[in-house]
Every structure is written in structure tokens, then in C-alpha cells.
Enzyme design. Structure first.
Site, PDB file in Angstrom:
ATOM      1  N   SER A  56       6.252  -9.831  16.922  1.00 40.77           N
ATOM      2  CA  SER A  56       5.429  -9.127  15.939  1.00 40.77           C
ATOM      3  C   SER A  56       5.669  -9.556  14.497  1.00 40.77           C
ATOM      4  O   SER A  56       4.849  -9.286  13.635  1.00 40.77           O
ATOM      5  CB  SER A  56       5.644  -7.618  16.060  1.00 40.77           C
ATOM      6  OG  SER A  56       6.955  -7.275  15.642  1.00 40.77           O
ATOM      7  N   LYS A  97      10.146  -4.395  11.066  1.00 43.86           N
ATOM      8  CA  LYS A  97       8.760  -4.364  10.576  1.00 43.86           C
ATOM      9  C   LYS A  97       8.746  -4.393   9.050  1.00 43.86           C
ATOM     10  O   LYS A  97       9.755  -4.156   8.395  1.00 43.86           O
ATOM     11  CB  LYS A  97       8.032  -3.095  11.039  1.00 43.86           C
ATOM     12  CG  LYS A  97       8.047  -2.850  12.530  1.00 43.86           C
ATOM     13  CD  LYS A  97       7.184  -3.811  13.288  1.00 43.86           C
ATOM     14  CE  LYS A  97       7.271  -3.493  14.789  1.00 43.86           C
ATOM     15  NZ  LYS A  97       6.904  -4.597  15.612  1.00 43.86           N
TER      16      LYS A  97
END
Length: 193
Positions: A56, A100
Site C-alpha cells: 500500500s 500509512k
């Protein structure tokens, strides 16, 4: 008999060891060792290492890449937009750490329209990738005090704050800021942007 003039001499003169130079060299060696020891101690006390799980955060961070995390940074200040953070999803101690990027901070209003992230009705400069799945950001969402909206740099391959199971991340669940990446199969290492 005439004296030979000074010219080339192929005899080596024995050099004397200067104790001042030896002390200087040892002083440098000891100083370097102390600096390395203090740096390692600081990283152990205020930092930690972890691995990136999943794709990701590509292309900046690769899956299984080792990262260094500053756990002390948010003791003195607050996370800001653009920071890459390491956190436990919903504070679950049994889950793996997520890595993230913060795209919105407390008080911000976020929404995904036409595949683009808008923060406070302005196109986000942090998240420029096309977003196929808006998730809970399909409708306007206002972040409460202590909540941060995080997304992966590759949003189509990311489980992040758009997921109803994860949602906005609480400040208490953030472990620290990712600041350095160690080399992986592509050999790249350096500071994280």
C-alpha cells in the site's frame, strides 16, 4: 677525498612514531565509538524498527522493507499532514503495525469526489492518486479531536481510514513517525518523504 654531494639516496630513513599523533588517532577512534554508542542508545530508547506490511505504500516503501520509527516525535508535537506514521489499527495489540500517510488532521472535513480526495473543499496535495473506492469518505466526514485520516500511497491496494473496519486513527494508536528506510531488494535506503 671529496665529499659526495647530496643527491638521490635510496636508503630509507627509519621514521619515528610521534606519540602526539598516536594520541590524536586514538582520541578520534574513541570519539567515533562514543558517538555510535550514543546514537544506538537513542534509537533504542526513542525509536524502533518495523517492517512495512503489504504494497500500500509503494513506490516509496516496499513490502517487507525495514523502517525506522521515531516514537519521541509526537510526545513533543502533533502529527501533521504528509507524515508517514506507524500505528496499531483500532489499538489492537494483536494486529500487525500499519504504515500509512496522514492526509487529514483533527478538524478537517474530507470527502472523495470523482476519484479525488478533497480536504476542507480543496483538492489534497498529499494524495494525488486516483481513488477507486471512496469507502466511508464517499460522504463528507469531519475529523474529531485526536483523529487522523490516513491512506496508503497506492490507494487502490490499501486498507486505510476509508475502510469502515478501520476508520480514522486515534492519536493514542499512533506509535510514531517513520523517518528512515533501510535497503531492500532494490537497494534503496534513505530518509522517508
Amino acid at each position: 677525498m671529496a665529499k659526495r654531494s647530496e643527491g638521490l639516496s635510496f636508503y630509507r630513513r627509519k621514521k619515528k612514531i610521534n606519540s602526539k599523533h598516536v594520541r590524536e588517532i586514538f582520541s578520534w577512534i574513541i570519539s567515533i565509538m562514543v558517538v555510535i554508542f550514543v546514537a544506538c542508545a537513542l534509537v533504542m530508547l526513542f525509536g524502533m524498527t518495523s517492517n512495512v506490511v503489504g504494497i500500500s505504500m509503494e513506490p516509496g516503501l516496499k513490502s517487507e522493507q525495514r523502517i525506522l520509527v521515531d516514537r519521541f516525535k509526537y510526545v513533543l508535537g502533533k502529527p501533521k499532514t504528509g507524515d508517514i506514521v506507524l500505528f496499531l489499527p483500532n489499538g489492537n495489540e494483536n494486529a500487525h503495525y500499519y504504515t500509512k500517510r496522514i492526509v487529514a488532521v483533527p478538524g478537517d472535513t474530507i470527502v472523495v469526489k470523482n476519484g479525488r480526495l478533497y480536504v476542507n473543499d480543496v483538492l489534497s496535495p498529499v494524495m494525488m492518486q486516483y481513488i477507486y473506492e471512496p469507502g466511508i469518505a464517499e460522504n463528507e466526514l469531519v475529523l474529531e479531536t485526536g483523529q487522523y485520516f490516513v491512506m496508503g500511497d497506492a490507494p487502490s491496494d490499501s486498507e486505510d481510514s476509508r475502510s469502515s473496519g478501520l476508520g480514522p486513527v486515534d492519536i493514542e494508536d499512533i506509535v510514531g513517525r517513520v523517518w528512515f528506510k533501510l535497503p531492500c531488494e532494490d537497494g534503496k535506503m534513505g530518509f522517508v518523504k
